[in-house]
Scaffold this motif. Sequence first.
Motif, short mmCIF file in Angstrom:
data_model
loop_
_atom_site.label_atom_id
_atom_site.label_comp_id
_atom_site.label_asym_id
_atom_site.label_seq_id
_atom_site.Cartn_x
_atom_site.Cartn_y
_atom_site.Cartn_z
N ASN A 25 104.57 50.41 82.73
CA ASN A 25 104.44 51.60 82.15
C ASN A 25 104.53 51.34 80.44
O ASN A 25 104.97 50.15 80.12
N SER A 26 104.09 52.37 79.80
CA SER A 26 104.21 52.17 78.31
C SER A 26 105.73 51.92 77.96
O SER A 26 106.60 52.75 78.29
N ASP A 48 101.03 50.15 75.39
CA ASP A 48 100.84 51.60 75.04
C ASP A 48 99.64 52.13 75.72
O ASP A 48 98.36 51.82 75.42
N THR A 49 99.55 52.77 76.77
CA THR A 49 98.51 52.85 77.72
C THR A 49 97.86 53.78 77.45
O THR A 49 96.56 54.20 77.60
#
Length: 289
Positions: A25-26, A48-49
């Motif tokens: 995940n981010s 940073d998705t």
Amino acid sequence: LQLRGAPIASQYSDQEGRFGFFSVNSNPYYIVIRDERYNPVDQLVILDTSITTISVANITLTPVASTKSDSRNPQQGSNPYLMDPSEYRHHFPKNAVKEFDAGVKAERNHKQDEALRHYEKAILLAPNFYPARNNLGAAYLNQSDYPAAQAQFEQVIKINPSDGAAYFNLGNLYLLTRKYDDAGQWLQRGLSKEPESSLGHFLLGSVYTRAGKQDLAEKELNSSLQLDPKATKPRLALVNLYLQQGHSTEAIQQLKEFLQSALPDDPSVPKAKQILQKLEAQSADAQKR
């Protein structure tokens, strides 16, 4: 792969030195490499998705010199204050380390509130305990408590003002909160300490892109690629920038280079191929006319 000081995954590279971590995940992560033949590596990588689903690091291993030296000295671009668990246990009080370890364990078990309490206790016991402050700031960031995260990252910079990575962390926070002027200032300060940081230039290019400063964005993203030609994240950002400007030829070139360097399992590959096919078809039609 480390998250907030705790190992969360490990991986071997292929014969060409490529490796990957998936389903993350981010977060700010550290890629940690320990091999007695090479100097240690602690490479910061920020995912940073909201910008892209991938983040790429290009790491060059440096053989250990034959003369005696302190093997703990980090490579350029790493965090000079980051410590392995075996090291920070010798630098901070045992009771503070105990709280820190309890916080890491709580996070592994998805007990965020409990982890926060342990990190806060560790800082009370040892105010200069950098790993605990960094973890606490990252935990606040995950909860979108930006003021609290900002306070911790600012304290990190006070404790260790020469660490460029800390400025990049704070700059990324301002990028996520859309305070582009502040983000740019912190990233520039980080780059003044680590001017050859591909990550720093990428983040600054992202700030300029969001702020509508396309010329500056292109310059920073190209600088990021010059420092790390195999980095795919700034390359994809350039593709988007060129598409916004209507520069299809440049976008096609960047897409081709991305596909050459991307990992086979990269989730961005199918979309990149689709866009490249569309752009090449449009270019062929234009030439026929």
